[in-house]
Scaffold this active site. Sequence first.
Site, PDB file in Angstrom:
ATOM      1  N   ARG A 166      -3.700 -10.108   4.516  1.00 36.69           N
ATOM      2  CA  ARG A 166      -4.040 -10.109   3.086  1.00 36.69           C
ATOM      3  C   ARG A 166      -2.828  -9.604   2.319  1.00 36.69           C
ATOM      4  O   ARG A 166      -2.474  -8.429   2.430  1.00 36.69           O
ATOM      5  CB  ARG A 166      -5.257  -9.206   2.860  1.00 36.69           C
ATOM      6  CG  ARG A 166      -5.732  -9.129   1.410  1.00 36.69           C
ATOM      7  CD  ARG A 166      -6.951  -8.221   1.295  1.00 36.69           C
ATOM      8  NE  ARG A 166      -7.396  -8.111  -0.075  1.00 36.69           N
ATOM      9  CZ  ARG A 166      -6.887  -7.245  -0.958  1.00 36.69           C
ATOM     10  NH1 ARG A 166      -5.931  -6.424  -0.600  1.00 36.69           N
ATOM     11  NH2 ARG A 166      -7.352  -7.233  -2.190  1.00 36.69           N
TER      12      ARG A 166
ATOM     13  N   LYS B 123       0.822  -1.223   0.000  1.00 36.17           N
ATOM     14  CA  LYS B 123       0.000   0.000   0.000  1.00 36.17           C
ATOM     15  C   LYS B 123       0.850   1.265   0.000  1.00 36.17           C
ATOM     16  O   LYS B 123       2.001   1.260   0.420  1.00 36.17           O
ATOM     17  CB  LYS B 123      -0.987  -0.034   1.170  1.00 36.17           C
ATOM     18  CG  LYS B 123      -2.152  -0.993   0.845  1.00 36.17           C
ATOM     19  CD  LYS B 123      -3.269  -0.966   1.847  1.00 36.17           C
ATOM     20  CE  LYS B 123      -4.370  -1.928   1.395  1.00 36.17           C
ATOM     21  NZ  LYS B 123      -5.407  -2.106   2.423  1.00 36.17           N
TER      22      LYS B 123
END
Length: 257
Positions: free
Chosen positions: A238, A203
């Site tokens: 995840r 991210k």
Amino acid sequence: MGILNVTPDSFSDGGSWLDVAAAVAHAEQMLAEGAEIIDIGGESTRPGATPVSEAEELRRVLPIIAALAGKAVISVDTMKPAVAREACAAGAAIINDVGGLRDPVMLEVAAETGAGVVAMHMLGNPQTMQVAPVYANVVAEVDDFFCQIMARAVRSGVPAARLVFDPGIGFGKTVEHNLELLRRLPGIGVGMSRPLMLGVSRKSFIGKVLGSARMEDREWPTVALTSYGREHGARIFRVHEVKANVEALRMTEAILG
Ligand code: 8Y4
């Protein structure tokens, strides 16, 4: 949890036999590397991404879910109750709703199908979430959100034992909000006694902290965050790169005992 994206930016158009075969092969590789869940999503949640129709999302994810049914624990990454319903009928066992179950029909689907549910916190919606997010206290607000979801879920016939909570790193959060949530991870959702899930893989806050815009530079820091997250109470991760993250978990767990 290994990430399997079936949006057109990851495959040619998501519908052809070749696309399905490539997606299944990717899932099988992640399983061989130690993934226990495969998360399949057909709608990009990138800030500003164009929403896709229910029909298009189904066209992208259903063939892959059907091909993997029985071979993997499948979670479907969707905010649409109709997509979740069809996905569960095709073999998905978990609904990963980044919309945090804001659509009340999603809870009906969860109750109906008996699926497990990931309730992730997001401020606003994918179109607007990164436009100057503001919290008085991000940790308290995420924690309140978890409490409210728990109460709504139980009222709707989804037992607490089927819920997992996720603070939604990057979903309506500045770098500082993300870091604060990670810093205070052990204090989030403690009253709920349910597993915490974390999605930090590649991210952009990683790039911002490290001062690099290159996606390739986010892999090792992701592994470091997985180890940190495991030590501080998260239980489901995840990730894109399964092998390295599983090894980080196994090593951290060897220390934790
Ligand atoms: C690079 C790589 C840049 C990935 C952005 C991204 C989560 C999630 C997503 C999460 C749960 C993403 C579907 C966003 N993030 N589900 N989904 N938790 N439960 N962005 O954190 O990976 S998609």
